[in-house]
Design a protein around this motif. Structure first.
Motif: not given
Ligand code: SF4
Length: 230
Positions: A68-75, A107-122
């Motif tokens: 339900e969480f993922i359905q409500r907040y899909p990204d 979520a805010k950091d992902i949006n602000d720093k990584f344009a909404g994408y989850i980074p793939n580097s450690e």
């Protein structure tokens, strides 16, 4: 035991013993793996959210709210814009309420720093608030299919038990020696690492448990140091 003694103990683990351990757990996993919603996806956002919800929380509990969480907040955008009270309604069902704010901050950091994408580097994943090496590696392994190991208190427990090693550190999961063992156990093929990590986690959750490990039915008992000395 001296610090040197601990290191020697770690280095004394034979390749044969590691091979036995890996083979037995992979085989056990084939018959006993848990069906968990976050393992049905390779979406990095969904996997990251699952790992945050799983912090110090039983997988069965997380399963109650996850779909339900993922359905409500899909990204990340949906999560960053959510009302705090709405997220809190989910988190209060599984505990550790500080995660509500943590999820919003991530979520805010992902949006602000990584344009909404989850980074793939450690390095970039480590920048996310409240995200440590375990979560970083779990996401890299499960979402990006990288050759990364996971070490938490449960993995430390089985490594201590089976290999008869001990850390001198109060927080053993930060001991580089445990990470070294975990890395040395990874399957050769990168594509097998995700399943291996899940196998280890499931084995700790169902067999080599914190209380009353099921030694009498354990497929690793034959070479387990803990079993042979207790
Ligand atoms: S024999 Fe017991 S202590 Fe050893 S790995 Fe199996 S469950 Fe854990």
């Amino acid at each position: 035991m001296t610090e040197l003694g601990a290191v020697q103990q770690f280095k004394g683990i034979s390749a044969h013993t590691k091979h036995f351990f890996r083979r037995q757990i992979i085989s056990w996993f084939g018959r006993n793996k848990r069906s968990l919603a976050w393992r049905e996806t390779e979406n990095p956002y969904c996997i990251l959210i699952a790992e945050i919800l799983l912090q110090q929380t039983d997988a069965n509990k997380v399963s109650l709210i996850y779909p339900e969480f993922i359905q409500r907040y899909p990204d990340a955008s949906a999560l960053a814009e959510a009302e705090q009270e709405d997220i809190q309604r989910f988190i209060s069902r599984i505990g550790l309420n500080y995660r509500t704010q943590r999820l919003i901050n991530i979520a805010k950091d992902i949006n602000d720093k990584f344009a909404g994408y989850i980074p793939n580097s450690e390095a970039e994943l480590m920048e996310l608030p409240g995200v440590g090496r375990y979560i970083v590696n779990a996401v890299l392994s499960a979402a990006f299919r990288t050759r990364t190991a996971v070490v938490d208190t449960n993995v430390v427990r089985i490594l201590e038990h089976f290999f008869g090693v001990q850390s001198q550190r109060s927080r053993a999961r930060t001991d580089p020696e445990f990470w070294n063992i975990a890395y040395s156990l990874l399957p050769r093929k990168v594509t097998d690492c995700r399943d291996w990590n899940y196998a280890l986690i499931d084995f700790c959750a169902l067999v080599c448990t914190h209380y009353n490990p099921k030694c009498s039915e354990c497929v690793c008992a034959e070479h387990c140091r803990h079993f042979s000395t207790h």
